[in-house]
Design a protein around this motif. Sequence first.
Motif, PDB file in Angstrom:
ATOM      1  N   GLU A  47       0.757  -1.271  -0.027  1.00  0.00           N
ATOM      2  CA  GLU A  47       0.200  -0.052   0.022  1.00  0.00           C
ATOM      3  C   GLU A  47       1.094   1.245  -0.043  1.00  0.00           C
ATOM      4  OE1 GLU A  47      -3.343   0.236   2.751  1.00  0.00           O
ATOM      5  OE2 GLU A  47      -3.000  -2.000   3.047  1.00  0.00           O
ATOM      6  N   PHE A  48       0.664   2.271  -0.812  1.00  0.00           N
ATOM      7  CA  PHE A  48       1.026   3.400  -0.911  1.00  0.00           C
ATOM      8  C   PHE A  48       0.696   4.663   0.010  1.00  0.00           C
ATOM      9  CE2 PHE A  48       2.401   7.187  -3.460  1.00  0.00           C
ATOM     10  CZ  PHE A  48       3.550   7.236  -3.397  1.00  0.00           C
ATOM     11  N   LYS A  49       1.526   4.689   1.078  1.00  0.00           N
ATOM     12  CA  LYS A  49       0.785   5.842   2.113  1.00  0.00           C
ATOM     13  C   LYS A  49       1.357   7.136   2.060  1.00  0.00           C
ATOM     14  CE  LYS A  49      -1.391   2.526   4.689  1.00  0.00           C
ATOM     15  NZ  LYS A  49      -2.486   2.580   5.403  1.00  0.00           N
ATOM     16  N   GLU A  50       0.747   7.882   2.609  1.00  0.00           N
ATOM     17  CA  GLU A  50       1.332   9.250   2.577  1.00  0.00           C
ATOM     18  C   GLU A  50       1.498   9.956   4.065  1.00  0.00           C
ATOM     19  OE1 GLU A  50      -2.671  11.918   1.049  1.00  0.00           O
ATOM     20  OE2 GLU A  50      -1.457  10.569  -0.522  1.00  0.00           O
ATOM     21  N   ASN A  51       2.273  10.982   4.062  1.00  0.00           N
ATOM     22  CA  ASN A  51       2.379  11.548   5.462  1.00  0.00           C
ATOM     23  C   ASN A  51       2.878  12.753   4.845  1.00  0.00           C
ATOM     24  OD1 ASN A  51       2.557  12.113   7.932  1.00  0.00           O
ATOM     25  ND2 ASN A  51       4.392  10.785   8.358  1.00  0.00           N
ATOM     26  N   TYR A  52       2.336  13.878   5.680  1.00  0.00           N
ATOM     27  CA  TYR A  52       2.520  15.320   5.312  1.00  0.00           C
ATOM     28  C   TYR A  52       3.074  16.025   6.584  1.00  0.00           C
ATOM     29  CZ  TYR A  52      -0.265  14.522   1.193  1.00  0.00           C
ATOM     30  OH  TYR A  52      -0.566  14.014  -0.060  1.00  0.00           O
ATOM     31  N   MET A  53       4.024  17.013   6.308  1.00  0.00           N
ATOM     32  CA  MET A  53       4.529  18.089   7.317  1.00  0.00           C
ATOM     33  C   MET A  53       4.519  19.240   6.833  1.00  0.00           C
ATOM     34  SD  MET A  53       7.903  18.390   9.566  1.00  0.00           S
ATOM     35  CE  MET A  53       8.911  19.716   8.901  1.00  0.00           C
ATOM     36  N   PRO A  54       3.837  20.404   7.393  1.00  0.00           N
ATOM     37  CA  PRO A  54       3.801  21.614   6.758  1.00  0.00           C
ATOM     38  C   PRO A  54       5.311  22.082   6.644  1.00  0.00           C
ATOM     39  CG  PRO A  54       2.215  21.398   8.514  1.00  0.00           C
ATOM     40  CD  PRO A  54       3.198  20.203   8.520  1.00  0.00           C
ATOM     41  N   LYS A  55       5.454  22.771   5.374  1.00  0.00           N
ATOM     42  CA  LYS A  55       6.794  23.331   4.942  1.00  0.00           C
ATOM     43  C   LYS A  55       7.171  24.580   5.979  1.00  0.00           C
ATOM     44  CE  LYS A  55       7.366  21.974   0.466  1.00  0.00           C
ATOM     45  NZ  LYS A  55       7.674  22.215  -1.034  1.00  0.00           N
ATOM     46  N   LYS A  56       5.754  25.210   6.473  1.00  0.00           N
ATOM     47  CA  LYS A  56       6.219  26.331   7.312  1.00  0.00           C
ATOM     48  C   LYS A  56       6.872  25.982   8.779  1.00  0.00           C
ATOM     49  CE  LYS A  56       1.429  26.650   9.383  1.00  0.00           C
ATOM     50  NZ  LYS A  56       0.395  27.514   9.427  1.00  0.00           N
ATOM     51  N   TYR A  57       6.918  24.974   9.141  1.00  0.00           N
ATOM     52  CA  TYR A  57       7.836  24.579  10.095  1.00  0.00           C
ATOM     53  C   TYR A  57       9.262  24.806   9.840  1.00  0.00           C
ATOM     54  CZ  TYR A  57       3.727  22.010  12.080  1.00  0.00           C
ATOM     55  OH  TYR A  57       2.489  21.681  12.656  1.00  0.00           O
ATOM     56  N   ALA A  58       9.619  24.625   8.874  1.00  0.00           N
ATOM     57  CA  ALA A  58      11.095  24.990   8.382  1.00  0.00           C
ATOM     58  C   ALA A  58      11.410  26.319   8.289  1.00  0.00           C
ATOM     59  CB  ALA A  58      11.372  24.311   7.107  1.00  0.00           C
ATOM     60  N   VAL A  59      10.580  27.128   7.740  1.00  0.00           N
ATOM     61  CA  VAL A  59      11.013  28.582   7.443  1.00  0.00           C
ATOM     62  C   VAL A  59      10.410  29.464   8.808  1.00  0.00           C
ATOM     63  CG1 VAL A  59      10.815  28.349   5.021  1.00  0.00           C
ATOM     64  CG2 VAL A  59       8.662  28.684   5.999  1.00  0.00           C
ATOM     65  N   ALA A  60       9.653  28.965   9.675  1.00  0.00           N
ATOM     66  CA  ALA A  60       9.151  29.740  10.833  1.00  0.00           C
ATOM     67  C   ALA A  60      10.360  30.212  11.507  1.00  0.00           C
ATOM     68  CB  ALA A  60       8.397  28.861  11.604  1.00  0.00           C
ATOM     69  N   ILE A  61      11.721  29.669  11.415  1.00  0.00           N
ATOM     70  CA  ILE A  61      12.830  30.287  12.008  1.00  0.00           C
ATOM     71  C   ILE A  61      13.316  31.506  11.596  1.00  0.00           C
ATOM     72  CG2 ILE A  61      14.391  29.047  10.553  1.00  0.00           C
ATOM     73  CD1 ILE A  61      14.745  29.742  14.366  1.00  0.00           C
ATOM     74  N   LEU A  62      12.923  31.855  10.106  1.00  0.00           N
ATOM     75  CA  LEU A  62      13.206  33.078   9.614  1.00  0.00           C
ATOM     76  C   LEU A  62      12.809  34.143  10.657  1.00  0.00           C
ATOM     77  CD1 LEU A  62      12.797  32.215   5.903  1.00  0.00           C
ATOM     78  CD2 LEU A  62      14.989  32.397   7.344  1.00  0.00           C
ATOM     79  N   PRO A  63      11.648  34.779  10.680  1.00  0.00           N
ATOM     80  CA  PRO A  63      11.526  35.900  11.397  1.00  0.00           C
ATOM     81  C   PRO A  63      12.080  35.848  12.801  1.00  0.00           C
ATOM     82  CG  PRO A  63       9.179  34.800  10.990  1.00  0.00           C
ATOM     83  CD  PRO A  63      10.611  33.957  10.278  1.00  0.00           C
ATOM     84  N   LEU A  64      11.887  34.552  13.502  1.00  0.00           N
ATOM     85  CA  LEU A  64      12.578  34.526  14.891  1.00  0.00           C
ATOM     86  C   LEU A  64      14.151  34.797  14.792  1.00  0.00           C
ATOM     87  CD1 LEU A  64      12.433  33.869  17.774  1.00  0.00           C
ATOM     88  CD2 LEU A  64      12.735  31.480  17.142  1.00  0.00           C
ATOM     89  N   ALA A  65      14.721  34.241  13.727  1.00  0.00           N
ATOM     90  CA  ALA A  65      16.330  34.472  13.734  1.00  0.00           C
ATOM     91  C   ALA A  65      16.620  35.911  13.257  1.00  0.00           C
ATOM     92  CB  ALA A  65      16.824  33.334  12.392  1.00  0.00           C
TER      93      ALA A  65
END
Length: 169
Positions: free
Chosen positions: A135-153
Motif C-alpha cells: 500500500e502506498f501511504k502518504e504523510n505530510y509535514m507543513p513547510k512552514k515549520y522549517a521557515v518559521a525560524i526566519l522571522p525569529l532569527a
Amino acid sequence: MLKFFNNIDRFIHRTLEAMCSLLLAAMVGFTLYNVIMRYVFNNPPVWGDLLTVLSNIWLMFIALSLTARDNEHIALNLIYEKLPNRLSLYIRQFWKLMIMAIGIVLIIYGFELVEGMRGKYWEMWYFEISFQGIEFKENYMPKKYAVAILPLAGFLTTIGAAISFVKKV
C-alpha cells in the motif's frame, strides 16, 4: 539598571546556546537512528532525513544570531588591525548596522514566506506491506515549520547586532 539588562542578555545568550546544543544533538541523533534503521534493520523511517534537515536549518539560523551578538562572524581582522583605531571602529560599527538590516529583512520577508507556505507540505511517501499487498501511504509535514525560524532569527540577529553595536567591542 545596567546590571539587570546584562543579566537578561546573559540569560538569553545561554538559552540560545542551549538551543543550539539541543538541535545539534537532535541532528546527530536523527542521523544515527536513520543510518541504523536503514543499514542494520533495512527499514528507514520516513521522517528521519526530514527532521535532520529541519534541525540543521534551525541550528544554523540560531547560530547566526549568536555570531552577530558575539562578533564571531567572518571579519577582516587583518585589515582592521592595519587601520587607525577610530576608522576601524567606524567600519566595524557600519558592519553591525548592516547585520541589523539583514535581521530586519529576515523578519519582514520571513513573515511573508511563512504566510505564503499555507497549504504547502513536504511529502513523505512510504510503502506499507499488508494482506492486500503493498500500500502506498502518504504523510505530510507543513513547510512552514522549517521557515518559521526566519522571522525569529531575524529578530534575534537584529537584537544581537544592536547589543554588539552598543557595546562597541
